[in-house]
Design an enzyme around this catalytic site. Structure first.
Site, PDB file in Angstrom:
ATOM      1  N   THR A  47       0.916  -1.251   0.101  1.00  0.00           N
ATOM      2  CA  THR A  47      -0.075   0.044  -0.009  1.00  0.00           C
ATOM      3  C   THR A  47       0.875   1.130   0.005  1.00  0.00           C
ATOM      4  O   THR A  47       0.802   2.219  -0.863  1.00  0.00           O
ATOM      5  CB  THR A  47      -1.019  -0.081   1.051  1.00  0.00           C
ATOM      6  OG1 THR A  47      -1.433  -1.221   1.503  1.00  0.00           O
ATOM      7  CG2 THR A  47      -2.047   1.125   0.917  1.00  0.00           C
ATOM      8  N   ASP A  99       1.501   4.354   6.601  1.00  0.00           N
ATOM      9  CA  ASP A  99       1.885   3.159   6.702  1.00  0.00           C
ATOM     10  C   ASP A  99       0.751   2.241   6.410  1.00  0.00           C
ATOM     11  O   ASP A  99      -0.296   2.919   6.336  1.00  0.00           O
ATOM     12  CB  ASP A  99       2.632   3.021   7.987  1.00  0.00           C
ATOM     13  CG  ASP A  99       3.580   1.821   8.028  1.00  0.00           C
ATOM     14  OD1 ASP A  99       3.254   0.994   6.837  1.00  0.00           O
ATOM     15  OD2 ASP A  99       4.299   1.496   8.795  1.00  0.00           O
ATOM     16  N   ALA A 101      -1.137  -1.743   7.234  1.00  0.00           N
ATOM     17  CA  ALA A 101      -1.091  -2.870   8.534  1.00  0.00           C
ATOM     18  C   ALA A 101      -1.852  -3.812   8.111  1.00  0.00           C
ATOM     19  O   ALA A 101      -2.241  -4.124   6.862  1.00  0.00           O
ATOM     20  CB  ALA A 101      -2.074  -1.966   9.592  1.00  0.00           C
ATOM     21  N   LYS A 112       1.286  -5.181  12.570  1.00  0.00           N
ATOM     22  CA  LYS A 112       2.198  -4.882  11.612  1.00  0.00           C
ATOM     23  C   LYS A 112       3.369  -5.862  11.469  1.00  0.00           C
ATOM     24  O   LYS A 112       3.634  -6.600  12.225  1.00  0.00           O
ATOM     25  CB  LYS A 112       2.526  -3.531  11.496  1.00  0.00           C
ATOM     26  CG  LYS A 112       1.450  -2.388  11.544  1.00  0.00           C
ATOM     27  CD  LYS A 112       2.246  -1.151  11.265  1.00  0.00           C
ATOM     28  CE  LYS A 112       3.410  -1.094  10.393  1.00  0.00           C
ATOM     29  NZ  LYS A 112       3.071  -1.330   9.164  1.00  0.00           N
ATOM     30  N   GLY A 115       5.959  -7.433   6.409  1.00  0.00           N
ATOM     31  CA  GLY A 115       6.888  -7.496   5.175  1.00  0.00           C
ATOM     32  C   GLY A 115       8.216  -7.455   6.058  1.00  0.00           C
ATOM     33  O   GLY A 115       9.099  -7.251   5.483  1.00  0.00           O
ATOM     34  N   GLU A 121       9.492   0.786  11.126  1.00  0.00           N
ATOM     35  CA  GLU A 121       8.101   1.306  10.975  1.00  0.00           C
ATOM     36  C   GLU A 121       7.700   1.837  12.457  1.00  0.00           C
ATOM     37  O   GLU A 121       7.100   2.985  12.361  1.00  0.00           O
ATOM     38  CB  GLU A 121       7.033   0.023  10.641  1.00  0.00           C
ATOM     39  CG  GLU A 121       7.241  -0.232   9.035  1.00  0.00           C
ATOM     40  CD  GLU A 121       6.311  -1.525   8.782  1.00  0.00           C
ATOM     41  OE1 GLU A 121       6.543  -1.919   7.666  1.00  0.00           O
ATOM     42  OE2 GLU A 121       5.828  -2.355   9.598  1.00  0.00           O
TER      43      GLU A 121
HETATM   44  C1  5RP Z   1       5.443  -4.725   6.519  1.00  0.00           C
HETATM   45  C2  5RP Z   1       3.804  -4.046   7.166  1.00  0.00           C
HETATM   46  C3  5RP Z   1       2.886  -3.608   6.219  1.00  0.00           C
HETATM   47  O1  5RP Z   1       2.616  -2.285   6.365  1.00  0.00           O
HETATM   48  C4  5RP Z   1       1.847  -4.416   6.295  1.00  0.00           C
HETATM   49  O2  5RP Z   1       2.023  -5.996   5.934  1.00  0.00           O
HETATM   50  C5  5RP Z   1       0.757  -4.134   5.275  1.00  0.00           C
HETATM   51  O3  5RP Z   1       1.116  -4.502   3.992  1.00  0.00           O
HETATM   52  P1  5RP Z   1       0.075  -4.350   2.547  1.00  0.00           P
HETATM   53  O4  5RP Z   1       0.180  -2.939   2.320  1.00  0.00           O
HETATM   54  O5  5RP Z   1       1.359  -5.023   1.542  1.00  0.00           O
HETATM   55  O6  5RP Z   1      -1.076  -4.834   2.609  1.00  0.00           O
HETATM   56  O7  5RP Z   1       3.545  -3.978   8.435  1.00  0.00           O
HETATM   57  O8  5RP Z   1       6.140  -4.712   7.770  1.00  0.00           O
END
Ligand code: 5RP
Length: 233
Positions: A47, A99, A101, A112, A115, A121
């Site tokens: 995102t 950010d 989540a 979170k 990734g 973060e």
């Molecule tokens: C990475 C995170 C991301 O913000 C969380 O996994 C959401 O990811 P995405 O936007 O791909 O759905 O915490 O460490």
């Protein structure tokens, strides 16, 4: 002189972007919030990656001067690739952050770290005065832990000690996160391991209790932070 790099030019998100359309919408919403001169903290995940494209478009079209503090290597490289100036927390304090989540509960507490960038973060969220959390509706849960385990970043040599300390909480499962495209466990950008931990029940003091275990760098529990949730409609 600039490098002529097809690797950087063709940099893409490493996986399929789930709920892409909703993420595109919320990316537009955050791009509308940037102002000339802002120093912004950018978290991590697909995102955030999509939001950078929307922000880069505004920067280009309106000639805005902004600087980004990225929470991960892939977000930093995407900024470089899109021509968004990058700075660091060592020299700059973000005026606000954004950010993604994995889960958001009704009190705006978060899980979170899918990734693996949870530590930086959290550092960004603590450093800025406000953070926008960009999610699609699939991330909204009644109770934290519904769909995702809690990631815990640990110093590798503390693995067995941390495991035994965590098991004193109401843990139902602990897994060492394994890498794809590399043998063995994932190594975070800070050189650490990640544990994915499931609890019977995530209690309000768990973020602090997990963090107080020697060897734990931080967890993906974000309880009681100053966040505003933007949900893609
Ligand atoms: C990475 C995170 C991301 O913000 C969380 O996994 C959401 O990811 P995405 O936007 O791909 O759905 O915490 O460490």
């Amino acid at each position: 002189m600039k490098w002529n790099s097809s690797l950087l030019d063709h940099l893409q998100w490493s996986d399929t972007i789930i709920n892409r359309e909703a993420k595109e919408k919320v990316a537009q919403q955050i791009a509308e919030k940037i102002n000339n001169g802002d120093v912004i903290g950018a978290g991590s995940g697909s995102t955030v990656y999509m939001a950078l494209y929307a922000i880069a478009k505004r920067i280009k079209e309106e000639g805005l001067a902004i600087q980004m503090i990225p929470a991960s290597l892939e977000i930093g490289m995407t900024c470089e690739n899109l021509g968004i100036p990058v700075t660091s927390l060592l020299t700059d304090k973000p005026i606000w952050c954004f950010d993604g989540a994995d889960e958001v509960d009704p009190d705006n507490s978060l899980i979170k770290g899918r990734g693996g960038a949870l530590f930086k973060e959290k550092l960004l969220i603590c450093s800025g005065s406000k953070t926008y959390i960009l999610v699609d509706e699939s991330k909204l849960v009644k109770k934290l832990g519904t769909n995702f385990p809690v990631p815990v970043e640990i110093f590798p040599g503390s693995l067995t000690y941390v495991e035994s300390a965590l098991r004193k909480l109401n843990v139902t499962d602990i897994a060492l996160r394994m890498a794809k495209g590399k043998d063995g466990p994932i190594i975070t950008e800070n050189g650490n391991f990640l544990l994915d931990v499931r609890f019977e029940d995530i209690r309000p003091d768990y973020e602090q209790r997990i963090k107080s275990i020697t060897g734990v760098i931080d967890s993906g529990l974000f309880i009681g932070y100053n966040v505003e949730i933007l949900v893609a409609k």
